[in-house]
Design a protein around this motif. Structure first.
Motif, PDB file in Angstrom:
ATOM      1  N   THR A   1       0.833  -1.200   0.000  1.00  0.00           N
ATOM      2  CA  THR A   1       0.000   0.000   0.000  1.00  0.00           C
ATOM      3  C   THR A   1       0.867   1.250   0.000  1.00  0.00           C
ATOM      4  O   THR A   1       2.005   1.230   0.473  1.00  0.00           O
ATOM      5  CB  THR A   1      -0.961   0.013   1.204  1.00  0.00           C
ATOM      6  OG1 THR A   1      -1.778   1.179   1.137  1.00  0.00           O
ATOM      7  CG2 THR A   1      -0.203   0.009   2.527  1.00  0.00           C
ATOM      8  N   ARG A   2       0.295   2.321  -0.551  1.00  0.00           N
ATOM      9  CA  ARG A   2       1.038   3.572  -0.671  1.00  0.00           C
ATOM     10  C   ARG A   2       0.084   4.752  -0.485  1.00  0.00           C
ATOM     11  O   ARG A   2      -1.016   4.770  -1.038  1.00  0.00           O
ATOM     12  CB  ARG A   2       1.705   3.647  -2.049  1.00  0.00           C
ATOM     13  CG  ARG A   2       2.501   4.908  -2.315  1.00  0.00           C
ATOM     14  CD  ARG A   2       3.798   4.922  -1.525  1.00  0.00           C
ATOM     15  NE  ARG A   2       4.570   6.140  -1.814  1.00  0.00           N
ATOM     16  CZ  ARG A   2       5.529   6.195  -2.741  1.00  0.00           C
ATOM     17  NH1 ARG A   2       5.830   5.137  -3.465  1.00  0.00           N
ATOM     18  NH2 ARG A   2       6.189   7.328  -2.941  1.00  0.00           N
ATOM     19  N   HIS A   3       0.535   5.732   0.309  1.00  0.00           N
ATOM     20  CA  HIS A   3      -0.205   6.985   0.440  1.00  0.00           C
ATOM     21  C   HIS A   3      -0.068   7.756  -0.876  1.00  0.00           C
ATOM     22  O   HIS A   3       1.043   7.966  -1.374  1.00  0.00           O
ATOM     23  CB  HIS A   3       0.377   7.795   1.601  1.00  0.00           C
ATOM     24  CG  HIS A   3      -0.187   9.181   1.716  1.00  0.00           C
ATOM     25  ND1 HIS A   3       0.322  10.253   1.011  1.00  0.00           N
ATOM     26  CD2 HIS A   3      -1.220   9.667   2.442  1.00  0.00           C
ATOM     27  CE1 HIS A   3      -0.376  11.340   1.312  1.00  0.00           C
ATOM     28  NE2 HIS A   3      -1.310  11.012   2.177  1.00  0.00           N
ATOM     29  N   LEU A   4      -1.208   8.145  -1.457  1.00  0.00           N
ATOM     30  CA  LEU A   4      -1.187   8.814  -2.766  1.00  0.00           C
ATOM     31  C   LEU A   4      -1.268  10.325  -2.662  1.00  0.00           C
ATOM     32  O   LEU A   4      -0.532  11.050  -3.320  1.00  0.00           O
ATOM     33  CB  LEU A   4      -2.364   8.342  -3.625  1.00  0.00           C
ATOM     34  CG  LEU A   4      -2.389   6.907  -4.114  1.00  0.00           C
ATOM     35  CD1 LEU A   4      -3.556   6.722  -5.057  1.00  0.00           C
ATOM     36  CD2 LEU A   4      -1.082   6.554  -4.811  1.00  0.00           C
TER      37      LEU A   4
ATOM     38  N   ALA B   1      -1.829   3.974 -14.020  1.00  0.00           N
ATOM     39  CA  ALA B   1      -0.484   3.648 -14.516  1.00  0.00           C
ATOM     40  C   ALA B   1       0.584   4.459 -13.797  1.00  0.00           C
ATOM     41  O   ALA B   1       1.682   3.959 -13.488  1.00  0.00           O
ATOM     42  CB  ALA B   1      -0.404   3.890 -16.023  1.00  0.00           C
ATOM     43  N   LYS B   2       0.272   5.720 -13.486  1.00  0.00           N
ATOM     44  CA  LYS B   2       1.230   6.564 -12.773  1.00  0.00           C
ATOM     45  C   LYS B   2       1.344   6.152 -11.308  1.00  0.00           C
ATOM     46  O   LYS B   2       2.426   6.260 -10.708  1.00  0.00           O
ATOM     47  CB  LYS B   2       0.833   8.035 -12.903  1.00  0.00           C
ATOM     48  CG  LYS B   2       1.011   8.568 -14.318  1.00  0.00           C
ATOM     49  CD  LYS B   2       0.798  10.063 -14.396  1.00  0.00           C
ATOM     50  CE  LYS B   2       1.109  10.574 -15.798  1.00  0.00           C
ATOM     51  NZ  LYS B   2       0.921  12.021 -15.918  1.00  0.00           N
TER      52      LYS B   2
ATOM     53  N   LEU C   1       4.935   2.966  -7.200  1.00  0.00           N
ATOM     54  CA  LEU C   1       5.182   1.778  -6.385  1.00  0.00           C
ATOM     55  C   LEU C   1       6.462   1.040  -6.771  1.00  0.00           C
ATOM     56  O   LEU C   1       6.890   0.138  -6.058  1.00  0.00           O
ATOM     57  CB  LEU C   1       3.991   0.819  -6.489  1.00  0.00           C
ATOM     58  CG  LEU C   1       2.658   1.305  -5.896  1.00  0.00           C
ATOM     59  CD1 LEU C   1       1.549   0.332  -6.216  1.00  0.00           C
ATOM     60  CD2 LEU C   1       2.774   1.505  -4.398  1.00  0.00           C
ATOM     61  N   LEU C   2       7.055   1.397  -7.901  1.00  0.00           N
ATOM     62  CA  LEU C   2       8.274   0.714  -8.339  1.00  0.00           C
ATOM     63  C   LEU C   2       9.418   0.981  -7.360  1.00  0.00           C
ATOM     64  O   LEU C   2       9.542   2.093  -6.828  1.00  0.00           O
ATOM     65  CB  LEU C   2       8.675   1.180  -9.743  1.00  0.00           C
ATOM     66  CG  LEU C   2       7.716   0.791 -10.872  1.00  0.00           C
ATOM     67  CD1 LEU C   2       8.140   1.450 -12.178  1.00  0.00           C
ATOM     68  CD2 LEU C   2       7.650  -0.723 -11.033  1.00  0.00           C
ATOM     69  N   PRO C   3      10.248  -0.022  -7.109  1.00  0.00           N
ATOM     70  CA  PRO C   3      11.328   0.133  -6.119  1.00  0.00           C
ATOM     71  C   PRO C   3      12.265   1.291  -6.413  1.00  0.00           C
ATOM     72  O   PRO C   3      12.781   1.933  -5.508  1.00  0.00           O
ATOM     73  CB  PRO C   3      12.078  -1.207  -6.199  1.00  0.00           C
ATOM     74  CG  PRO C   3      11.121  -2.171  -6.820  1.00  0.00           C
ATOM     75  CD  PRO C   3      10.232  -1.377  -7.698  1.00  0.00           C
ATOM     76  N   ASP C   4      12.517   1.584  -7.693  1.00  0.00           N
ATOM     77  CA  ASP C   4      13.486   2.633  -8.027  1.00  0.00           C
ATOM     78  C   ASP C   4      12.829   3.998  -8.251  1.00  0.00           C
ATOM     79  O   ASP C   4      13.482   4.949  -8.701  1.00  0.00           O
ATOM     80  CB  ASP C   4      14.282   2.237  -9.269  1.00  0.00           C
ATOM     81  CG  ASP C   4      13.378   1.948 -10.476  1.00  0.00           C
ATOM     82  OD1 ASP C   4      12.148   1.884 -10.272  1.00  0.00           O
ATOM     83  OD2 ASP C   4      13.899   1.792 -11.590  1.00  0.00           O
TER      84      ASP C   4
ATOM     85  N   HIS D   1       8.719  12.269  -7.718  1.00  0.00           N
ATOM     86  CA  HIS D   1       9.064  12.372  -9.133  1.00  0.00           C
ATOM     87  C   HIS D   1       7.841  12.106 -10.023  1.00  0.00           C
ATOM     88  O   HIS D   1       7.653  12.766 -11.032  1.00  0.00           O
ATOM     89  CB  HIS D   1      10.184  11.383  -9.463  1.00  0.00           C
ATOM     90  CG  HIS D   1      10.644  11.456 -10.885  1.00  0.00           C
ATOM     91  ND1 HIS D   1      11.274  12.573 -11.402  1.00  0.00           N
ATOM     92  CD2 HIS D   1      10.561  10.559 -11.903  1.00  0.00           C
ATOM     93  CE1 HIS D   1      11.553  12.366 -12.674  1.00  0.00           C
ATOM     94  NE2 HIS D   1      11.136  11.164 -13.013  1.00  0.00           N
ATOM     95  N   VAL D   2       7.019  11.133  -9.625  1.00  0.00           N
ATOM     96  CA  VAL D   2       5.814  10.802 -10.383  1.00  0.00           C
ATOM     97  C   VAL D   2       4.600  11.393  -9.669  1.00  0.00           C
ATOM     98  O   VAL D   2       4.403  11.168  -8.475  1.00  0.00           O
ATOM     99  CB  VAL D   2       5.646   9.264 -10.510  1.00  0.00           C
ATOM    100  CG1 VAL D   2       4.381   8.929 -11.290  1.00  0.00           C
ATOM    101  CG2 VAL D   2       6.869   8.652 -11.174  1.00  0.00           C
ATOM    102  N   ARG D   3       3.808  12.136 -10.400  1.00  0.00           N
ATOM    103  CA  ARG D   3       2.599  12.738  -9.809  1.00  0.00           C
ATOM    104  C   ARG D   3       1.379  12.041 -10.387  1.00  0.00           C
ATOM    105  O   ARG D   3       1.026  12.273 -11.549  1.00  0.00           O
ATOM    106  CB  ARG D   3       2.553  14.236 -10.110  1.00  0.00           C
ATOM    107  CG  ARG D   3       3.711  15.010  -9.493  1.00  0.00           C
ATOM    108  CD  ARG D   3       3.600  16.505  -9.749  1.00  0.00           C
ATOM    109  NE  ARG D   3       4.729  17.223  -9.197  1.00  0.00           N
ATOM    110  CZ  ARG D   3       4.839  17.598  -7.929  1.00  0.00           C
ATOM    111  NH1 ARG D   3       3.867  17.299  -7.077  1.00  0.00           N
ATOM    112  NH2 ARG D   3       5.908  18.250  -7.513  1.00  0.00           N
TER     113      ARG D   3
END
Length: 437
Positions: free
Chosen positions: A121-124, A158-159, A164-167, A172-174
């Protein structure tokens, strides 16, 4: 002569197929006397096999095509005058990952529960006030959230996955690609047009607003429906030409998207003063819709006549029914209530089929939802601030996960096409959950 014989054979085959669908439709909807009469008159076996609701599905598609041909040039597509900054493939639905679960075939299935896969999970993002609702687009490419701060955030899935990608570097991604401001009171519900890049919202300011999210600079609605009541819930017909509004009024408001004309059912059961509608949802073909009401009832309505065809009074006792959704095959409805129960009902009989217990929800207008394959049911436990997951077939609890919200989530919404869901809460935050592969 040979062509004539061939045509006759083809016509006969078509008639037999149609008769089979009619018999199966009547039988599956417990109209047994009518099914027997048609079967006898057409020499069709009464136990003929056909996919559930196949006739309704074909009929709805035929109506949509006919209307499209009649209104070509003034359909909802043309009326919206959409831009082209998003790919034309919006609205195309991927093939389902699994066939619909047949709950009617389940007998004693204790001890055979499936494991719900682990998710990350990730806070957006955060709203400036309570995040009250969320909705995925039918193709799963977008998710929108609505808030008490009167704003709507639109995310591109998709964004989110890039985040969520490790790198991926933080910030950087909004994933928020649009933010809309046009309501003056809290937003209650959202829905996406099935074919066009249009998002609608229903709010406490008695309006339904239409946002074109293909235009990057658009911040405000391009069309507005002024209702007479607080709009608690909205749902597009699968054709996109009609929409339903569930309001503080006890009868769903049906709008023609092309004319904004409002229709009300002429056949309404006795509904008390506490009949405000918490949620309204169309079935997958538009043949039916369902309402969950503050009086505790779940009601089924005919999608063509707008008549109430079944009332499950006291579905959640005297407590509010807060949500109701059809299964993909339209044979069952999943409801949630402030009596801390989640229930599965058979549409044809109104019979209680399953009960999912062990999650307390008595305060918030939370909902229960299936995952994309309908193998699991998700809802919220308010006291422990957890997301609870049941095996849909066995009704056994298979997981309890900390929600990572401060205070219980108000809303859980699952993607219709993949193992991913969002939660939003009183802490104003939006979280995205995705299966760990």
């Amino acid at each position: 002569m040979e062509n004539s014989v061939e045509q006759t054979l083809q016509d006969g085959k078509l008639y037999r197929h149609l008769n089979s669908l009619i018999v199966a439709h009547l039988r599956d909807n417990n109209l047994n006397q009518a099914a027997s009469a048609v079967a006898s008159a057409t020499m069709t076996p009464l136990n003929v096999e056909a996919p559930p609701n196949k006739l309704l599905e074909l009929f709805a598609k035929g109506l949509a095509v006919e209307k499209d041909e009649m209104l070509r040039g003034v359909t909802s597509s043309a009326l919206f005058d959409l831009g082209s900054s998003l790919p034309a493939s919006y609205g195309s639905i991927p093939a389902p990952r699994a066939a619909a679960v047949d709950f009617s075939a389940a007998q004693d299935t204790k001890g055979s529960s499936k494991s719900f896969p682990k998710h990350e999970t990730r806070h957006l993002s955060e709203h400036k006030n309570v995040a009250r609702c969320a909705r995925f687009s039918p193709d799963g490419r977008f998710v929108a959230t609505g808030s008490a701060d009167t704003s709507i955030k639109l995310f591109e899935v998709a964004k989110i996955k890039q985040m969520l990608l490790p790198d991926a570097r933080d910030g950087h991604v909004r994933p928020v690609i649009r933010t809309f401001y046009d309501h003056i009171q809290p937003i209650n519900d959202l829905d996406f047009h099935p074919q066009n890049t249009v998002l609608i919202s229903g709010a406490k300011d008695h309006t339904i607003k239409f946002f074109d999210f293909s235009k990057m600079t658009a911040k405000r609605a391009f069309r507005v429906i002024q209702d007479t009541h607080n709009v608690r819930s909205v749902s597009f017909h699968p054709s996109g030409d009609f929409l339903l509004a569930g309001t503080d009024h006890s009868i769903p408001h049906l709008y023609d998207v092309n004319t904004f004309q409002c229709y009300l059912s002429a056949n309404v059961p006795e509904i008390g003063a506490n009949g405000a509608i918490n949620q309204v949802r169309y079935s997958s073909t538009g043949g039916m819709y369902v309402t969950a009401s503050k009086d505790g009832a779940v009601r089924l309505w005919d999608g063509v006549t707008a008549n109430c065809v079944r009332s499950i009074v006291g579905a959640h006792g005297v407590a509010e029914a807060t949500s109701a959704n059809f299964t993909k095959d339209q044979r069952f409805v999943l409801s949630c209530g402030k009596d801390s129960t989640v229930k599965l009902w058979e549409v044809g009989t109104g019979r209680l089929v399953k009960q999912y217990l062990g999650a307390t929800h008595t305060q918030l207008r939370c909902q229960a939802v299936f995952n994309d394959t309908e193998e699991f049911v998700l809802s919220v436990d308010e006291p422990s601030n957890e997301i609870v997951i049941w095996d849909a077939l066995t009704a056994e609890k298979v997981a309890r996960w900390p929600s990572n919200h401060i205070g219980a989530p108000r809303w859980v919404e699952h993607s219709p096409v993949e193992a991913a869901f969002v939660s939003s809460g009183t802490d104003r935050s939006i979280r995205f959950w995705k299966e760990i592969l």
